[in-house]
Design a protein around this motif. Structure first.
Motif, PDB file in Angstrom:
ATOM      1  N   SER A 149       0.830  -1.198   0.000  1.00  0.00           N
ATOM      2  CA  SER A 149       0.000   0.000   0.000  1.00  0.00           C
ATOM      3  C   SER A 149       0.871   1.256   0.000  1.00  0.00           C
ATOM      4  CB  SER A 149      -0.909   0.019   1.226  1.00  0.00           C
ATOM      5  OG  SER A 149      -0.144   0.260   2.392  1.00  0.00           O
ATOM      6  N   THR A 150       0.276   2.359  -0.389  1.00  0.00           N
ATOM      7  CA  THR A 150       0.974   3.652  -0.363  1.00  0.00           C
ATOM      8  C   THR A 150       0.399   4.545   0.729  1.00  0.00           C
ATOM      9  OG1 THR A 150      -0.519   4.458  -2.091  1.00  0.00           O
ATOM     10  CG2 THR A 150       1.600   3.569  -2.802  1.00  0.00           C
ATOM     11  N   GLY A 151      -0.334   3.921   1.665  1.00  0.00           N
ATOM     12  CA  GLY A 151      -0.904   4.675   2.770  1.00  0.00           C
ATOM     13  C   GLY A 151      -1.195   3.769   3.946  1.00  0.00           C
ATOM     14  N   ALA A 152      -1.511   4.380   5.085  1.00  0.00           N
ATOM     15  CA  ALA A 152      -1.830   3.643   6.308  1.00  0.00           C
ATOM     16  C   ALA A 152      -3.174   4.117   6.841  1.00  0.00           C
ATOM     17  CB  ALA A 152      -0.727   3.860   7.345  1.00  0.00           C
ATOM     18  N   SER A 153      -3.689   3.419   7.851  1.00  0.00           N
ATOM     19  CA  SER A 153      -4.961   3.809   8.457  1.00  0.00           C
ATOM     20  C   SER A 153      -4.879   3.660   9.965  1.00  0.00           C
ATOM     21  CB  SER A 153      -6.116   2.959   7.903  1.00  0.00           C
ATOM     22  OG  SER A 153      -7.333   3.273   8.572  1.00  0.00           O
ATOM     23  N   LEU A 154      -4.620   4.761  10.642  1.00  0.00           N
ATOM     24  CA  LEU A 154      -4.556   4.740  12.105  1.00  0.00           C
ATOM     25  C   LEU A 154      -5.910   4.378  12.700  1.00  0.00           C
ATOM     26  CD1 LEU A 154      -2.859   5.289  14.662  1.00  0.00           C
ATOM     27  CD2 LEU A 154      -3.658   7.673  14.542  1.00  0.00           C
ATOM     28  N   SER A 155      -6.981   4.932  12.139  1.00  0.00           N
ATOM     29  CA  SER A 155      -8.329   4.643  12.657  1.00  0.00           C
ATOM     30  C   SER A 155      -8.682   3.181  12.433  1.00  0.00           C
ATOM     31  CB  SER A 155      -9.369   5.553  11.990  1.00  0.00           C
ATOM     32  OG  SER A 155      -9.415   5.324  10.590  1.00  0.00           O
ATOM     33  N   GLY A 156      -8.298   2.638  11.280  1.00  0.00           N
ATOM     34  CA  GLY A 156      -8.557   1.229  11.007  1.00  0.00           C
ATOM     35  C   GLY A 156      -7.827   0.337  11.984  1.00  0.00           C
ATOM     36  N   SER A 157      -6.602   0.715  12.321  1.00  0.00           N
ATOM     37  CA  SER A 157      -5.825  -0.066  13.274  1.00  0.00           C
ATOM     38  C   SER A 157      -6.441  -0.001  14.668  1.00  0.00           C
ATOM     39  CB  SER A 157      -4.386   0.448  13.304  1.00  0.00           C
ATOM     40  OG  SER A 157      -3.565  -0.383  14.086  1.00  0.00           O
ATOM     41  N   ASN A 158      -6.936   1.169  15.046  1.00  0.00           N
ATOM     42  CA  ASN A 158      -7.562   1.320  16.358  1.00  0.00           C
ATOM     43  C   ASN A 158      -8.887   0.582  16.468  1.00  0.00           C
ATOM     44  OD1 ASN A 158      -5.835   2.898  18.035  1.00  0.00           O
ATOM     45  ND2 ASN A 158      -6.311   4.715  16.825  1.00  0.00           N
ATOM     46  N   ASN A 159      -9.603   0.472  15.351  1.00  0.00           N
ATOM     47  CA  ASN A 159     -10.969  -0.058  15.405  1.00  0.00           C
ATOM     48  C   ASN A 159     -11.122  -1.506  14.953  1.00  0.00           C
ATOM     49  OD1 ASN A 159     -12.071   2.436  16.289  1.00  0.00           O
ATOM     50  ND2 ASN A 159     -12.061   3.204  14.187  1.00  0.00           N
ATOM     51  N   ASN A 160     -10.245  -1.983  14.078  1.00  0.00           N
ATOM     52  CA  ASN A 160     -10.468  -3.286  13.450  1.00  0.00           C
ATOM     53  C   ASN A 160      -9.769  -4.454  14.127  1.00  0.00           C
ATOM     54  OD1 ASN A 160     -11.827  -1.740  11.601  1.00  0.00           O
ATOM     55  ND2 ASN A 160     -10.354  -1.973   9.959  1.00  0.00           N
ATOM     56  N   ILE A 161      -8.667  -4.185  14.825  1.00  0.00           N
ATOM     57  CA  ILE A 161      -7.901  -5.264  15.452  1.00  0.00           C
ATOM     58  C   ILE A 161      -8.567  -5.671  16.760  1.00  0.00           C
ATOM     59  CG2 ILE A 161      -5.681  -5.894  16.464  1.00  0.00           C
ATOM     60  CD1 ILE A 161      -4.382  -3.873  14.522  1.00  0.00           C
ATOM     61  N   PRO A 162      -8.890  -6.942  16.958  1.00  0.00           N
ATOM     62  CA  PRO A 162      -9.510  -7.387  18.209  1.00  0.00           C
ATOM     63  C   PRO A 162      -8.643  -7.028  19.410  1.00  0.00           C
ATOM     64  CG  PRO A 162      -9.623  -9.113  16.547  1.00  0.00           C
ATOM     65  CD  PRO A 162      -8.726  -8.042  15.991  1.00  0.00           C
ATOM     66  N   ALA A 163      -9.299  -6.603  20.481  1.00  0.00           N
ATOM     67  CA  ALA A 163      -8.593  -6.195  21.691  1.00  0.00           C
ATOM     68  C   ALA A 163      -8.778  -7.227  22.802  1.00  0.00           C
ATOM     69  CB  ALA A 163      -9.115  -4.827  22.163  1.00  0.00           C
ATOM     70  N   PRO A 164      -7.841  -7.296  23.753  1.00  0.00           N
ATOM     71  CA  PRO A 164      -7.911  -8.297  24.823  1.00  0.00           C
ATOM     72  C   PRO A 164      -9.169  -8.216  25.676  1.00  0.00           C
ATOM     73  CG  PRO A 164      -5.734  -7.295  24.750  1.00  0.00           C
ATOM     74  CD  PRO A 164      -6.595  -6.505  23.827  1.00  0.00           C
ATOM     75  N   ASN A 165      -9.770  -7.019  25.753  1.00  0.00           N
ATOM     76  CA  ASN A 165     -10.957  -6.859  26.598  1.00  0.00           C
ATOM     77  C   ASN A 165     -12.254  -6.761  25.806  1.00  0.00           C
ATOM     78  OD1 ASN A 165     -10.414  -4.383  25.479  1.00  0.00           O
ATOM     79  ND2 ASN A 165     -10.594  -3.213  27.379  1.00  0.00           N
ATOM     80  N   ASN A 166     -12.209  -7.032  24.507  1.00  0.00           N
ATOM     81  CA  ASN A 166     -13.439  -7.048  23.699  1.00  0.00           C
ATOM     82  C   ASN A 166     -14.356  -8.187  24.123  1.00  0.00           C
ATOM     83  OD1 ASN A 166     -12.051  -6.027  20.458  1.00  0.00           O
ATOM     84  ND2 ASN A 166     -12.945  -4.783  22.075  1.00  0.00           N
ATOM     85  N   THR A 167     -15.667  -7.989  23.939  1.00  0.00           N
ATOM     86  CA  THR A 167     -16.607  -9.084  24.153  1.00  0.00           C
ATOM     87  C   THR A 167     -16.445 -10.107  23.041  1.00  0.00           C
ATOM     88  OG1 THR A 167     -18.366  -8.078  22.831  1.00  0.00           O
ATOM     89  CG2 THR A 167     -18.263  -7.485  25.184  1.00  0.00           C
ATOM     90  N   LEU A 168     -16.943 -11.308  23.267  1.00  0.00           N
ATOM     91  CA  LEU A 168     -16.839 -12.347  22.240  1.00  0.00           C
ATOM     92  C   LEU A 168     -17.575 -11.918  20.978  1.00  0.00           C
ATOM     93  CD1 LEU A 168     -15.938 -15.112  21.296  1.00  0.00           C
ATOM     94  CD2 LEU A 168     -17.982 -16.092  22.367  1.00  0.00           C
ATOM     95  N   GLN A 169     -18.751 -11.313  21.121  1.00  0.00           N
ATOM     96  CA  GLN A 169     -19.511 -10.901  19.941  1.00  0.00           C
ATOM     97  C   GLN A 169     -18.759  -9.841  19.148  1.00  0.00           C
ATOM     98  OE1 GLN A 169     -22.289 -12.425  18.661  1.00  0.00           O
ATOM     99  NE2 GLN A 169     -21.616 -11.153  16.946  1.00  0.00           N
ATOM    100  N   THR A 170     -18.091  -8.932  19.846  1.00  0.00           N
ATOM    101  CA  THR A 170     -17.306  -7.908  19.152  1.00  0.00           C
ATOM    102  C   THR A 170     -16.168  -8.548  18.365  1.00  0.00           C
ATOM    103  OG1 THR A 170     -17.813  -6.207  20.794  1.00  0.00           O
ATOM    104  CG2 THR A 170     -15.827  -5.885  19.467  1.00  0.00           C
ATOM    105  N   ILE A 171     -15.500  -9.519  18.971  1.00  0.00           N
ATOM    106  CA  ILE A 171     -14.394 -10.195  18.284  1.00  0.00           C
ATOM    107  C   ILE A 171     -14.908 -10.971  17.082  1.00  0.00           C
ATOM    108  CG2 ILE A 171     -12.588 -11.947  18.521  1.00  0.00           C
ATOM    109  CD1 ILE A 171     -12.381 -11.133  21.477  1.00  0.00           C
ATOM    110  N   ILE A 172     -16.027 -11.690  17.249  1.00  0.00           N
ATOM    111  CA  ILE A 172     -16.630 -12.424  16.135  1.00  0.00           C
ATOM    112  C   ILE A 172     -16.950 -11.462  14.989  1.00  0.00           C
ATOM    113  CG2 ILE A 172     -18.709 -13.674  15.400  1.00  0.00           C
ATOM    114  CD1 ILE A 172     -18.692 -15.032  18.161  1.00  0.00           C
TER     115      ILE A 172
END
Length: 327
Positions: A149-172
């Motif tokens: 890619s020729t660009g990045a997405s900080l917002s995508g990284s913050n929002n799309n990667i599953p987090a350790p404290n996410n609910t199961l439904q959020t991760i799914i």
């Protein structure tokens, strides 16, 4: 006899065949343009893992965190510039993702062999496979031909990667948005059979996960007590703990066995067993059968590596993985 053996062979190939490759990606992509590419990646990764066993998990994680943001396009590797805000600054990545120097070393060696030919995105995919193998896990043919890619997405990284404290439904849901199903979710979570996690990623389980000041009782309490000794209520955020305390550097199914015993380090690990019927069944299945786990892990890694790749004239082949080319 020869006929029946041929039939058996055909059926064997059908039922053991890996997930179909993307129409645009295929393992032989560099066979003529850079035939030593895979050998170079393997050599550098082997040296890095021999120096530090943890690096296997770190390189595997880089591929995962890259693919979940704009697809497998090496956007994660870009440093910040006047026009790019690096994904390295996001909450899931800051002070956490590592292994960039290893990728740089691979890229430098490949550029000497065949300039402007092998993408950083493909290097990430190959390094993830080689790291898995070096840790004792499965191998698979990596479909190749991604571009960068020729660009990045900080917002995508913050929002799309599953987090350790996410609910199961959020991760799914986060997996589903990438075209990955529940089987992929549980199998790929098995990558936590290797690697380390910071205190800050699971502290809430030790002290106030429930919101009423009580510890999380889905965590085996003697194990929790051990963790508290080095992960206090405050401070020690970057203290490291094995995600699989039984065999922390070996790629196996002990991760799933730990979850069943309420010894999953992260909340996102434990909820696979406590919050979903389908995920619980899969955890039990993989805990009982390591071969099923590693086979599915390889298939799911191929599937994940096919998330929205740039191909053809899309993107570019970066000379330096940390910055876009200048013409």
């Amino acid at each position: 006899m020869a006929f029946s053996m041929s039939v058996i062979l055909v059926f064997s190939m059908l039922f053991s065949a890996p997930l179909c490759y993307s129409h645009y990606l295929y393992p032989q992509f560099y066979d003529h343009s850079c035939p030593k590419a895979q050998e170079i990646v393997q050599s550098v990764v082997a040296k890095a893992v021999a120096t530090e066993a943890r690096m296997a998990a770190s390189l595997l994680r880089l591929h995962f965190h890259d693919c979940f943001v704009k697809g497998c396009d090496a956007s994660l590797l870009l440093d910040s510039t006047g026009t790019i805000i690096s994904e390295k600054r996001s909450n899931p990545n800051s002070n956490s993702v590592r292994g960039f120097d290893v990728i740089d070393e691979i890229k430098s060696a490949i550029e000497k062999e065949c300039p402007y030919t092998v993408s950083c995105a493909d290097i990430l995919a190959l390094a993830a496979r080689d790291s898995t193998v070096l840790a004792g896990g499965p191998s698979w043919e990596v479909p190749l031909g991604r571009r960068d890619s020729t660009g990045a997405s900080l917002s995508g990284s913050n929002n799309n990667i599953p987090a350790p404290n996410n609910t199961l439904q959020t991760i799914i849901t986060k997996f589903k948005l990438q075209g990955l199903d529940t089987v992929d979710l549980v199998a790929l979570s098995g990558s936590h059979t290797i690697g380390l996690s910071r205190c800050t990623s699971f502290r809430q389980r030790l002290y106030s996960q429930t919101g009423n000041g009580q510890p999380d009782y889905t965590l085996y309490q003697s194990y929790a007590a051990q963790l508290r000794s080095s992960c206090p209520r405050s401070g020690g955020d970057n203290n490291l703990f094995p995600l699989d305390f039984v065999t922390p550097t070996k790629f196996d199914n002990d991760y799933f066995k730990n979850i069943i015993e309420a010894k999953g380090l992260l909340s996102s690990d434990q909820i696979l067993f406590t919050k979903g019927e389908k995920t619980m069944k899969l955890v039990k299945t993989y805990a009982e059968n390591n071969e099923l786990f590693v086979n599915q892990f390889a298939k799911s890694m191929i599937k994940m590596g096919n998330i929205s790749p740039l191909t053809g004239s899309g993107g570019e082949i970066r000379k330096n993985c940390r910055r876009i080319n200048t013409y």
